[in-house]
Design an enzyme around this catalytic site. Structure first.
Site, mmCIF file in Angstrom:
data_model
loop_
_atom_site.group_PDB
_atom_site.id
_atom_site.type_symbol
_atom_site.label_atom_id
_atom_site.label_comp_id
_atom_site.label_asym_id
_atom_site.label_seq_id
_atom_site.Cartn_x
_atom_site.Cartn_y
_atom_site.Cartn_z
ATOM 1 N N ASN A 151 -125.190 -10.075 -39.001
ATOM 2 C CA ASN A 151 -126.751 -9.480 -39.231
ATOM 3 C C ASN A 151 -127.279 -10.174 -40.436
ATOM 4 O O ASN A 151 -128.462 -10.318 -40.547
ATOM 5 C CB ASN A 151 -126.538 -8.140 -39.849
ATOM 6 C CG ASN A 151 -125.359 -7.871 -40.865
ATOM 7 O OD1 ASN A 151 -124.776 -8.654 -41.188
ATOM 8 N ND2 ASN A 151 -125.558 -6.704 -41.581
ATOM 9 N N SER B 284 -119.773 -15.391 -37.363
ATOM 10 C CA SER B 284 -119.671 -14.787 -36.247
ATOM 11 C C SER B 284 -120.143 -15.526 -35.030
ATOM 12 O O SER B 284 -120.970 -16.504 -35.047
ATOM 13 C CB SER B 284 -120.751 -13.574 -36.262
ATOM 14 O OG SER B 284 -120.837 -12.978 -34.991
ATOM 15 N N GLU B 285 -119.555 -15.382 -33.822
ATOM 16 C CA GLU B 285 -119.683 -16.055 -32.735
ATOM 17 C C GLU B 285 -121.104 -15.776 -32.074
ATOM 18 O O GLU B 285 -121.664 -16.803 -31.285
ATOM 19 C CB GLU B 285 -118.591 -15.856 -31.528
ATOM 20 C CG GLU B 285 -118.865 -14.394 -31.352
ATOM 21 C CD GLU B 285 -118.150 -13.857 -30.187
ATOM 22 O OE1 GLU B 285 -117.079 -13.073 -30.273
ATOM 23 O OE2 GLU B 285 -118.416 -14.073 -28.766
ATOM 24 N N GLU C 214 -115.798 -6.267 -46.935
ATOM 25 C CA GLU C 214 -117.142 -5.651 -46.940
ATOM 26 C C GLU C 214 -117.330 -5.145 -45.376
ATOM 27 O O GLU C 214 -117.455 -5.874 -44.630
ATOM 28 C CB GLU C 214 -118.302 -6.492 -47.179
ATOM 29 C CG GLU C 214 -118.180 -7.196 -48.527
ATOM 30 C CD GLU C 214 -118.574 -6.181 -49.634
ATOM 31 O OE1 GLU C 214 -118.712 -5.005 -49.345
ATOM 32 O OE2 GLU C 214 -118.435 -6.624 -51.037
ATOM 33 N N CYS D 187 -125.197 -2.863 -43.246
ATOM 34 C CA CYS D 187 -124.127 -2.210 -43.687
ATOM 35 C C CYS D 187 -124.065 -0.879 -44.366
ATOM 36 O O CYS D 187 -123.581 0.193 -44.244
ATOM 37 C CB CYS D 187 -122.971 -3.159 -44.070
ATOM 38 S SG CYS D 187 -123.459 -4.023 -45.459
ATOM 39 N N GLU E 280 -118.493 -8.013 -54.357
ATOM 40 C CA GLU E 280 -119.227 -9.244 -54.375
ATOM 41 C C GLU E 280 -120.278 -9.317 -55.181
ATOM 42 O O GLU E 280 -120.633 -8.390 -55.674
ATOM 43 C CB GLU E 280 -120.060 -9.496 -52.612
ATOM 44 C CG GLU E 280 -118.911 -9.548 -51.798
ATOM 45 C CD GLU E 280 -119.344 -10.199 -50.356
ATOM 46 O OE1 GLU E 280 -120.085 -9.790 -49.720
ATOM 47 O OE2 GLU E 280 -118.648 -11.436 -49.936
HETATM 48 P P1 NDP Z 1 -116.963 -7.549 -36.475
HETATM 49 O O1 NDP Z 1 -116.023 -6.902 -37.474
HETATM 50 O O2 NDP Z 1 -116.877 -7.438 -35.177
HETATM 51 O O3 NDP Z 1 -116.639 -9.048 -36.949
HETATM 52 C C1 NDP Z 1 -116.643 -9.529 -38.134
HETATM 53 C C2 NDP Z 1 -116.339 -11.079 -38.104
HETATM 54 O O4 NDP Z 1 -114.848 -10.893 -38.138
HETATM 55 C C3 NDP Z 1 -116.717 -11.777 -37.061
HETATM 56 O O5 NDP Z 1 -116.892 -13.274 -37.456
HETATM 57 C C4 NDP Z 1 -115.706 -11.778 -36.014
HETATM 58 O O6 NDP Z 1 -115.855 -12.860 -35.122
HETATM 59 C C5 NDP Z 1 -114.338 -11.829 -36.972
HETATM 60 N N1 NDP Z 1 -112.923 -10.950 -36.412
HETATM 61 C C6 NDP Z 1 -112.957 -10.231 -35.380
HETATM 62 N N2 NDP Z 1 -111.652 -9.880 -35.189
HETATM 63 C C7 NDP Z 1 -111.164 -10.548 -36.009
HETATM 64 C C8 NDP Z 1 -109.658 -10.653 -36.455
HETATM 65 N N3 NDP Z 1 -108.767 -9.886 -35.720
HETATM 66 N N4 NDP Z 1 -109.355 -11.349 -37.202
HETATM 67 C C9 NDP Z 1 -110.148 -12.071 -37.791
HETATM 68 N N5 NDP Z 1 -111.604 -12.305 -37.833
HETATM 69 C C10 NDP Z 1 -111.926 -11.374 -36.804
HETATM 70 O O7 NDP Z 1 -118.404 -7.088 -37.188
HETATM 71 P P2 NDP Z 1 -119.774 -7.592 -36.459
HETATM 72 O O8 NDP Z 1 -119.936 -8.901 -36.569
HETATM 73 O O9 NDP Z 1 -120.233 -6.863 -35.407
HETATM 74 O O10 NDP Z 1 -120.760 -6.886 -37.836
HETATM 75 C C11 NDP Z 1 -121.255 -5.689 -37.920
HETATM 76 C C12 NDP Z 1 -120.309 -4.979 -38.782
HETATM 77 O O11 NDP Z 1 -120.242 -5.515 -40.315
HETATM 78 C C13 NDP Z 1 -120.769 -3.613 -39.313
HETATM 79 O O12 NDP Z 1 -119.637 -2.627 -39.255
HETATM 80 C C14 NDP Z 1 -121.247 -3.660 -40.352
HETATM 81 O O13 NDP Z 1 -121.261 -2.528 -41.109
HETATM 82 C C15 NDP Z 1 -120.285 -4.726 -41.240
HETATM 83 N N6 NDP Z 1 -121.125 -5.264 -42.312
HETATM 84 C C16 NDP Z 1 -120.769 -5.235 -43.563
HETATM 85 C C17 NDP Z 1 -121.329 -5.654 -44.456
HETATM 86 C C18 NDP Z 1 -120.840 -5.040 -46.022
HETATM 87 O O14 NDP Z 1 -121.080 -6.040 -46.612
HETATM 88 N N7 NDP Z 1 -120.127 -4.049 -46.252
HETATM 89 C C19 NDP Z 1 -122.510 -6.524 -44.626
HETATM 90 C C20 NDP Z 1 -122.693 -6.675 -42.989
HETATM 91 C C21 NDP Z 1 -122.058 -6.002 -42.034
HETATM 92 P P3 NDP Z 1 -116.683 -12.526 -33.877
HETATM 93 O O15 NDP Z 1 -117.779 -12.009 -34.054
HETATM 94 O O16 NDP Z 1 -116.900 -14.136 -33.662
HETATM 95 O O17 NDP Z 1 -116.041 -11.974 -32.752
#
Ligand code: NDP
Length: 489
Positions: A154, A179-180, A251, A285, A463
């Site tokens: 995001n 993120s991919e 986070e 988030c 952070e």
């Molecule tokens: P995901 O949890 O799907 O993915 C986050 C990252 O982790 C991506 O780069 C993903 O790779 C990677 N990932 C997935 N599985 C694994 C694993 N087993 N081991 C290590 N890395 C992994 O989140 P989203 O990208 O869909 O983002 C949305 C989420 O992020 C929402 O829940 C949102 O609330 C949260 N968020 C939190 C924030 C905060 O500061 N608290 C700020 C912004 C978002 P890939 O996507 O390439 O599969």
């Protein structure tokens, strides 16, 4: 015709672009049209090894530089980010679909603020001296080593900066996996840091899906993991990091409450609720997706909210007049629409929105109209689960104690907001809310000077701010004997 944003390589390792096709192709799509805008390859474990090795090697010298030297590099990088803000914003808009009116002010700009802040702080990172009556001790605040940083889609460049700036200021090296869905802007950040004088290998980028993230988390060369993502990913990553006794910053997601008391300035409260639900098409988030409104002003609040929501301009994200773009992907649109359907099925009152419009010229874009449900009950799925889209739930309440209890009845604890003119009630309510990041008469402002993070399942660590220094350093305690050693043997 969209500008060419294909990067010169998939990964950025040791100060140069690297390509290693073994890991499978990742395509980056423009969410407004579905067009492919770039192709990169996922990193294999050999590529992750290469990045971690480069980081381990480079960290030794970087960690020995003075804070002032490190700070200069970060501040130069901040200036370069600002100089290139327009191009970076356009890139971020194409990778995420967020409107250019937002990316121009909220993405690279926020990253630059973060680099500036930690650049300024770097020279004052220090331990303390402890007087022991004759003898004394001191602490050294040392870097952890190599930080594995993993981002969500995001706020791609902002997340990369929020992790890299404190990590680098403290003398760590970083391997960042975006993120991919949004692989592009982190590569530009790597180029900018290099140009600003960061030694090759101190900041590296590897592309990949969750599997690449998993390899990074489990890599023995990684000392700390900083993740921005969902709660399920957080659980998996924290468990894997735990197996290696690694430091973590998490986070994660939220379902935050925004409480509007009946003495609040209603226009400000409506503005806060809109900011906390519709900015970035609701993909934030900390969003205040459960808006609790006191009964006396409930109807007036909904009326003003609906009128202003009706005026939100959806459309071409690259047009500066657009206020809301598409969601990140078709998959996300399907997920959000399924929650809207669940809200209808469970009996919430759909006040506005609810549909996926087909906009002329953007028929394949993953748009969802800003949506408001009223009369939402606490037990409904739309009030309990993180939707991550432009869907606001409005709930009515009568008493302060009641609303605090209902607001806290969630597994999440990222953020919370209160609108009231009664200062005692404002501070009392905030003190009783289980949330890491709170606002009084505002919502979703996150200046770099203020710690950001969650409690309960929303996260661990903080952070931004001075607090981040604690999460990117370790303390070494040194006892200094000023007399003779008096051994009992
Ligand atoms: P995901 O949890 O799907 O993915 C986050 C990252 O982790 C991506 O780069 C993903 O790779 C990677 N990932 C997935 N599985 C694994 C694993 N087993 N081991 C290590 N890395 C992994 O989140 P989203 O990208 O869909 O983002 C949305 C989420 O992020 C929402 O829940 C949102 O609330 C949260 N968020 C939190 C924030 C905060 O500061 N608290 C700020 C912004 C978002 P890939 O996507 O390439 O599969």
């Amino acid at each position: 015709m969209l500008p060419d944003v294909q990067p010169r390589g998939s990964h950025f390792i040791g100060g140069a672009y690297v390509d290693a096709p073994g890991g499978g192709e990742i395509t980056s799509l423009y969410p407004a049209t579905g067009e492919v805008i770039a192709r990169v390859h996922a990193a294999t474990s050999a590529t992750v090894d290469q990045a971690v090795d480069a980081a381990l090697e480079a960290q030794r010298a970087w960690g020995r530089k003075s804070g002032a030297e490190r700070g200069r590099v970060l501040r130069r990088a901040a200036d370069l980010l600002r100089d290139r803000n327009r191009a970076l914003s356009q890139l971020e808009t194409m990778d995420t679909g967020k409107p250019i009116s937002e990316t121009l002010v909220a993405d690279a700009a926020s990253g630059a603020d973060c680099l500036d802040y930690f650049g300024g702080l770097a020279a004052s990172i220090a331990g303390e001296q402890i007087d022991l009556g004759g003898s004394f001790a001191y602490t050294r605040r040392e870097p952890l080593g190599v930080v594995g940083a993993i981002g969500a889609w995001n706020y791609p460049i902002q997340i990369a900066c929020w992790k890299a700036a404190p990590a680098l200021a403290c003398g760590n090296a970083v391997v960042f996996k975006p993120s991919e869905l949004t692989p592009l802007s982190a590569l530009h950040l790597a180029e900018i840091l290099l140009e600003a004088g960061l030694p090759p290998g101190v900041f590296n980028v590897v592309q990949g899906r969750g599997e690449t993230g998993r390899v990074l988390v489990e890599h023995p060369g990684i000392a700390k993991i900083s993740l921005t993502g969902s709660v399920p990913t957080g659980k998996a990553v924290m468990a894997a990091a735990g197996a290696g006794i690694k430091h973590v910053t998490m986070e994660l997601g939220g379902k935050s409450p925004l409480i509007v008391f009946d003495d609040a300035d209603l226009d400000s409260a409506v503005g806060g609720a809109m900011l906390g639900n519709f900015y970035s098409a609701g993909q934030i988030c900390s969003n205040g997706t459960r808006v609790f409104v006191q009964r006396r002003v409930y109807a007036a609040f909904l009326d003003r909210l609906t009128r202003r929501t009706d005026a939100i301009r959806l459309g071409d994200p690259l047009d500066q007049a657009t206020q809301m773009g598409p969601l990140i992907s078709e998959q996300q649109r399907v997920k959000v629409l399924s929650y809207i359907e669940a809200g209808r099925q469970e009996g919430a009152r759909l006040v506005i929105g609810g549909e996926a419009p087909s906009l002329p010229g953007f028929e394949k874009g993953s748009f969802v109209r800003p949506t408001i449900f009223a009369d939402v009950q606490d037990g409904m799925r739309i009030a309990r689960e993180e939707i991550f889209g432009p869907v606001m739930s409005v709930l009515v309440f009568d008493h302060e104690d009641e609303v605090v209890e209902r607001a806290n009845d969630t597994e999440f604890g990222l953020a919370a907001g209160v609108f009231t003119k009664d200062i005692q009630r404002a501070h009392r309510t905030i003190a009783n809310l289980q949330a890491g990041t709170c606002w009084i008469n505002a919502y979703n402002l996150t200046p770099v000077e203020v710690p950001f993070g969650g409690v309960k399942r929303s996260g661990v660590g903080r952070e931004n701010s001075r607090a981040a220094i604690d999460h990117y350093t370790r303390l070494k305690s040194v006892y200094v004997e000023m007399g003779d050693v008096d051994a009992p043997f």
